[in-house]
Scaffold this active site. Structure first.
Site, mmCIF file in Angstrom:
data_model
loop_
_atom_site.group_PDB
_atom_site.id
_atom_site.type_symbol
_atom_site.label_atom_id
_atom_site.label_comp_id
_atom_site.label_asym_id
_atom_site.label_seq_id
_atom_site.Cartn_x
_atom_site.Cartn_y
_atom_site.Cartn_z
ATOM 1 N N ILE A 38 -11.267 -17.194 -42.069
ATOM 2 C CA ILE A 38 -12.280 -18.162 -41.651
ATOM 3 C C ILE A 38 -13.016 -17.625 -40.425
ATOM 4 C CG2 ILE A 38 -12.553 -20.466 -40.619
ATOM 5 C CD1 ILE A 38 -10.217 -21.312 -42.520
ATOM 6 N N ASP A 39 -14.345 -17.488 -40.544
ATOM 7 C CA ASP A 39 -15.112 -16.975 -39.402
ATOM 8 C C ASP A 39 -15.418 -18.119 -38.424
ATOM 9 O OD1 ASP A 39 -17.323 -18.393 -40.357
ATOM 10 O OD2 ASP A 39 -18.253 -16.638 -41.269
ATOM 11 N N SER A 40 -16.049 -17.758 -37.284
ATOM 12 C CA SER A 40 -16.198 -18.760 -36.224
ATOM 13 C C SER A 40 -17.108 -19.921 -36.637
ATOM 14 C CB SER A 40 -16.730 -18.095 -34.959
ATOM 15 O OG SER A 40 -17.986 -17.504 -35.215
#
Lengths: 81, 412
Positions: A38-40
């Site tokens: 999961i990216d920011s």
């Protein structure tokens, strides 16, 4: 008040919607970045949706401390009480 | 000069979820326009209650996370891109030699307006972090670039209803100038939302034929009363002829020429003399190296507005002169409605298919043709184009702001 399993189930649902992962794979020990990829921006989306779902406030500066799903569940439970 | 060919086509439209079903429906003269299945008329009192709506929703073919991360305009572009790319044989190409040029006339209007609704109801904290990458008008181009790992450049020229055609023109020039071997290009629009509908209606641009949606888009008919909003996307895969030949690609047709001009006349109204439109067509023919006699088919911009249709038609007659006698004119917006930024791209797909199949698609709903129309309009049923030899056709697209784009395509 929701118990741990209810918060986990609700959070897993949000993560599954956002990532396409199976909700069953979203377990307490999983790391958002390392295990769930999961990216920011996705993390902030999940936080926004979780705040609405659980009626809690998750401050931006707190998000960096939420490494695992378990951290988030614990924070949400604490914020609800 | 590098020759540019078309090696893949994709679309999702009010006539079908892909190119084969869309083209089949167009040849059958079917309308994709329907009454809106919602409460906008009651809640907002919108003056127009119908539009050309997608047959297959992107959510039926994309994953749930994809539909959550992309505005509907980008979703439609991705659906059409996947079809076009597979249709081209998923070519093996150096990412730095692969480009994406995908335009939208309006951009992520659903994302922007839904976000504003959320803000008013729940405050700023509820605005989703992906809002900006969803609403920015280059989002479809950027997602296509991501989808295909296209690194030669990703662009989104915006020129209202000419955007899709301008994108294909820009892609053609990217290949001609040597920046790329393959460019995936086209347009997309997802603006069937009560605000854009009401805004276009306020300009008196839309047909108000609420009691006859399927008969509302009637280019060149004496009773035409405005355009019909449509949604969807058209995408083409353009490739240098050399690159296509080297990999043995199937070639649909060729991009022969491009003419782009600006009216500098009025922000929305077309120049009544159509000078910019005719100049675009002349420039396109000149660049294509073809003469009026080579043109067998024109897919007109023809949106079904009282003024616009005949300005263009007179321009076509003016540019082609007596050779216009041999031209079959089609106004496919009669069936699809007007896809705004997607229109020029979808109509390029139609023009390329027409040359490939040697058939001009029909124009529906024309029961009493404008007496001033001096070009042979294909009505109700398709008509054959010449069976032999190389064929060329023009696709015109014009946009609010005075943007004029004429593309010349040739048979394979």
């Amino acid at each position: 008040m929701a118990d741990t399993n209810e918060v986990l189930a609700g959070l897993a649902e949000i993560v599954a919607e956002e990532t396409g992962l199976d909700a069953g794979d979203v377990t307490l020990e999983k790391s958002f970045t390392d295990d769930l990829d999961i990216d920011s921006l996705s993390m902030m989306t999940i936080v926004t949706l979780a705040e609405e779902k659980f009626d809690v406030r998750i401050p931006d500066e707190e998000v960096k401390n939420l490494t695992t799903v378990g951290d988030a569940v614990k924070f949400i439970e604490g914020a609800q009480n | 000069m590098t020759d540019v060919v078309v090696t893949g086509l994709g679309a999702t439209t009010p006539l079908g979820g892909d190119v084969p079903t869309t083209w089949e429906a167009a040849l059958a003269g079917r309308s994709g326009v329907r009454t809106l299945d919602n409460d906008w008329a009651e809640v907002y009192d919108i003056p127009v209650t119908f539009a050309g709506q997608l047959v297959v929703q992107p959510s039926e073919v994309l994953s749930r996370p994809e539909t959550k991360r992309m505005d509907p305009s980008a979703q439609m572009a991705i659906v059409a891109t996947r079809e076009a790319w597979a249709d081209a044989g998923s070519p093996d190409v150096d990412p730095e030699r692969l480009g994406a040029v995908v335009s939208s006339g309006i951009g992520g209007v659903w994302t922007l307006l839904n976000g504003w609704d959320t803000m008013k109801e729940k405050g700023a904290k509820r605005i989703l972090p992906l809002s900006v990458p969803m609403l920015m008008p280059n989002s479809p181009a950027a997602y296509v670039s991501l989808e295909l790992t296209a690194r030669a450049g990703a662009h989104a020229p915006v020129s209202a209803c000419a955007s899709g055609a301008e994108a294909i023109g820009a892609a053609y020039e990217m290949i001609q100038s040597g920046r790329a071997d393959i460019v995936v290009a086209g347009g997309t629009e997802a603006a069937i939302h009560p605000l854009p509908i009401s805004a276009f209606a306020a300009m008196q641009a839309l047909s108000k034929r609420n009691d006859d949606p399927q008969g509302a888009s009637r280019p060149y008919d004496t009773t035409r009363d405005g355009f019909v909003m449509g949604e969807g996307s058209g995408i083409v895969v353009l490739e240098s002829a050399e690159h296509a030949a080297a990999r043995g690609a199937r070639v649909y047709g060729r991009v022969l020429g491009l003419g782009m001009t600006a009216d500098a006349h009025h922000i929305a109204a077309p120049d009544p003399e159509g000078a910019g439109q005719t100049r675009a067509m002349r420039l396109a023919l000149e660049r294509a190296g073809v003469t009026a006699a080579d043109i067998v088919h024109v897919n007109a911009h023809a949106t079904s507005t009282p003024v616009g249709d005949m300005i263009e038609a007179r321009g076509i007659r003016g540019v082609l002169g007596s050779d216009a006698d041999g031209v079959l004119l089609s106004a496919t917006k009669s069936m699809t409605g007007h896809l705004l930024g997607g229109a020029g791209a979808l109509e390029s797909v139609f023009t390329i298919k027409a040359l490939q199949d040697r058939v001009a698609p029909p124009t529906i709903n024309v029961t009493s043709p404008d007496p001033e129309l001096e070009v042979d309009l294909v009505r109700d049923t398709p008509r054959a184009l010449p069976a032999d030899g190389q064929l060329a056709a023009i696709n015109n697209s014009f946009g609010f702001g005075g943007h004029n784009v004429a593309l010349v395509f040739g048979s394979a």
